[in-house]
Design an enzyme around this catalytic site. Structure first.
Site, PDB file in Angstrom:
ATOM      1  N   ASP A  46       4.848 -15.872 -47.581  1.00 55.22           N
ATOM      2  CA  ASP A  46       4.639 -16.046 -46.135  1.00 55.22           C
ATOM      3  C   ASP A  46       4.314 -17.503 -45.777  1.00 55.22           C
ATOM      4  OD1 ASP A  46       3.659 -15.961 -43.517  1.00 55.22           O
ATOM      5  OD2 ASP A  46       1.950 -14.655 -43.990  1.00 55.22           O
ATOM      6  N   HIS A  56      -2.673 -14.767 -40.921  1.00 51.53           N
ATOM      7  CA  HIS A  56      -1.895 -15.403 -41.985  1.00 51.53           C
ATOM      8  C   HIS A  56      -2.732 -16.463 -42.707  1.00 51.53           C
ATOM      9  CE1 HIS A  56       1.913 -13.657 -40.487  1.00 51.53           C
ATOM     10  NE2 HIS A  56       1.313 -13.778 -39.307  1.00 51.53           N
TER      11      HIS A  56
HETATM   12 ZN    ZN Z   1       5.300 -11.055 -39.867  1.00 52.18          ZN
HETATM   13 ZN    ZN Z   2       2.406  -9.271 -39.802  1.00 49.64          ZN
END
Ligand code: ZN
Ligand code: ZN
Length: 566
Positions: free
Chosen positions: A206, A379
């Site tokens: 990510d 995140h």
């Molecule tokens: Zn996402």
């Molecule tokens: Zn997500």
């Protein structure tokens, strides 16, 4: 030689004896995540997301990945794995499942939220949903898939460890590392390091916050802020956040219970998600905490909290309506405290600012992200991304889930942790990364891109439709209707000019009269030049009229000649 797919450029070889990793969405963009893994006669796919339209996609509701490649390889398609239940990972699922029947694997909460979505689309019955935990091991052809828990802004998020004949591939899904998670469930650190020990061929990770230094704050810090506001506010507290952020909803519920407030839930997706999360045991609520919106008035202002959708300023959402004083059930009063506990998805900034302004005008006290700690990202920031790289220690690295600059920053981080620079691939949607004998190289491209959904239409809005919508939105349209004699080509009636969005007709009579004359004289001239085919006539009228209108107004409306014969 086998030609594997017709739509894209065919690969030089078939898929026998090699692993191909093919991102079909989510690279060079935030949204519509989808990655295909192919080995021999087997294909699995991770995630099937959607993306919200960009500003220039006028009238488009949502955007999903182009799944031509999946359709052309449907005989190999063994299963679809979901990392978590955010729209950018599951939003495209109904459209995929309407075309391709394939079993769907995900954790309990993910499948719970997916179920509601499939029911809405009327395809729940025909779909096989298979729940997994971090103990599951799914064998599908050449692939063996297991998952590990990560922290994220929705519970039950996982990353996948995919065993292939070429080696182990790890795809993180969206993640952060929260050392004090709200639900007490830590990321599977031991499992991740164990994967690293076993040796990992490739990591797909990510990249969303690859530009942010340091660590992302724990969700619990938001809880502390919410607690304080709930305790000190004299009037009602109205909190708006993403309906899927169950951890945050939990903290709101706890804060309300601690400050003796009842909670009314407003907004369909919020009501639905709370019901599902409660049912499945992901949300703890005392039996007397929730009240119906109709009962709000029975309580003192300081005994009430409202939980609502609309943190993105969406025009039809509950908070936006309340701010406009257009909600059926709830009004905002001076003295209310409104918390907008989310950060704007890029593109939504303006509508959120408008909502905040309206709330201030009403006399509410508004707390929003840029002012105080009512939101943290889901995140991981740079140090967490490095931590993941150090747990997994991959030979090859592919930064995914992010725009190009984020992918590049993530690649830098990977180099800093010791990944061989030549082993880092910054890929684009439709690229194929092939592994053979433990060596990776970029293969050919497959068809990938965006399919736009407008109302019930899937993919029928393309670039040409969008170009027209753009033209219409800029300078409007002018329709010219004229009837010509079949025998002589002379004008029998018209020209009549109808305009929309171009000029105000009542104040532009002169301009439109002259436009009429120009159409007539152009048609006469074309007739004397013996031009009498439809295209010639239409082009002639369009060109002459466009030129005149541009000279007079410096505008370029769409000119639509309609020529009839009688
Ligand atoms: Zn996402
Ligand atoms: Zn997500």
């Amino acid at each position: 030689m086998v030609k594997e797919f017709g739509g894209g450029v065919p690969l030089s070889k078939n898929f026998t004896n090699k692993l191909s990793i093919i991102p079909l969405g989510g690279l060079g963009e935030i949204g519509k995540n989808m990655t295909a893994y192919v080995y021999g006669n087997d294909m699995i796919v991770v995630d099937a997301g959607l993306k919200f339209p960009e500003e220039e996609m006028l009238g488009v509701d949502i955007v999903i990945p182009d799944i031509t490649f999946l359709v052309e390889n449907k005989h190999k398609f063994r299963g679809l794995f979901l990392t978590h239940a955010h729209e950018d990972h599951i939003g495209g699922l109904p459209y995929v499942l309407k075309t391709l029947q394939v079993p769907v694997y995900g954790t309990r909460l993910t499948l719970g939220l997916v179920e509601a979505k499939l029911r809405e689309h009327g395809i729940l019955e025909q779909t096989k949903l298979i729940p997994i935990t971090n103990q599951s091991e799914i064998k599908l052809g050449h692939f063996k898939v297991s998952c590990f828990y990560v922290n994220h802004s929705i519970p039950d998020s996982v990353g996948f460890a995919i065993d292939t004949p070429e080696g182990l591939v790890v795809q993180t899904g969206d993640f952060k590392f929260d050392q004090t998670p709200v639900d007490g469930r830590h990321a599977d650190y031991a499992k991740m390091t164990a994967l690293g020990e076993r040796g990992v061929l490739a990591l797909l990770s990510d990249s969303t916050n690859a530009e942010r230094p340091g660590f992302t704050m724990s969700e619990r810090t938001v809880g502390a802020t919410i607690d304080e506001v709930f305790r000190n506010a004299q009037g009602r507290v109205i909190l708006s956040t993403f309906a899927s952020n169950i951890h945050r909803l939990q903290q709101v519920i706890y804060a309300a219970e601690r400050s003796s407030r009842k909670v009314a839930v407003i907004g369909r997706s919020m009501v639905n998600n709370i019901a599902i999360a409660r049912d499945l045991g992901y949300l703890q609520v005392q039996p007397t905490t929730l009240i119906e919106p109709d009962d709000i008035s029975r309580y003192e202002a300081r005994e009430v909290a409202l939980l609502t959708t609309g943190s993105q300023g969406e025009p039809m959402s509950a908070l936006t309506r309340m701010a406009r004083a257009a909600h059926r059930k709830v009004e905002i009063y001076p003295g209310d405290t409104v918390i907008i506990a989310s950060s704007p998805i890029p593109g939504n900034e303006k509508s959120i600012s408008r909502t905040i302004d309206q709330l201030f005008r009403i006399g509410a006290h508004v707390i929003y992200q840029s002012v105080s700690g009512v939101h943290v990202s889901g995140h991981g920031s740079q140090e967490e991304l490095k931590l993941m790289l150090n747990f997994i220690r991959p030979k090859y690295f592919v930064p995914v889930h992010g725009e190009f600059r984020m992918q590049n920053r993530h690649a830098e981080l990977a180099r800093a942790t010791g990944v061989e620079p030549n082993n880092i691939f910054i890929m684009d949607n439709g690229d194929t990364l092939e592994f053979q004998g433990g060596v990776a190289r970029l293969g050919g491209k497959v068809q990938a891109g965006a399919v736009m959904i407008d109302g019930l239409g899937v993919g029928d809005v393309g670039n040409i439709v969008l170009r027209d919508r753009k033209l219409l939105s800029q300078d409007g349209i002018l329709v010219v209707v004229v009837t010509l004699s079949k025998q002589t080509g002379t004008i029998l009636s018209g020209p009549d000019i109808i305009s929309r969005g171009f000029v105000y007709v009542r104040e532009s009579e002169e301009l439109l009269d002259e436009a009429n004359r120009i159409v007539s004289s152009t048609l006469q001239k074309l007739a004397t030049d013996n031009i009498n085919d439809w295209n010639g006539l239409k082009t002639g009228v369009r060109d002459a009229l466009s030129r005149y209108l541009y000279e007079q107004t410096r505008r370029r409306p769409m000119v639509l000649p309609i020529i009839m014969e009688a």
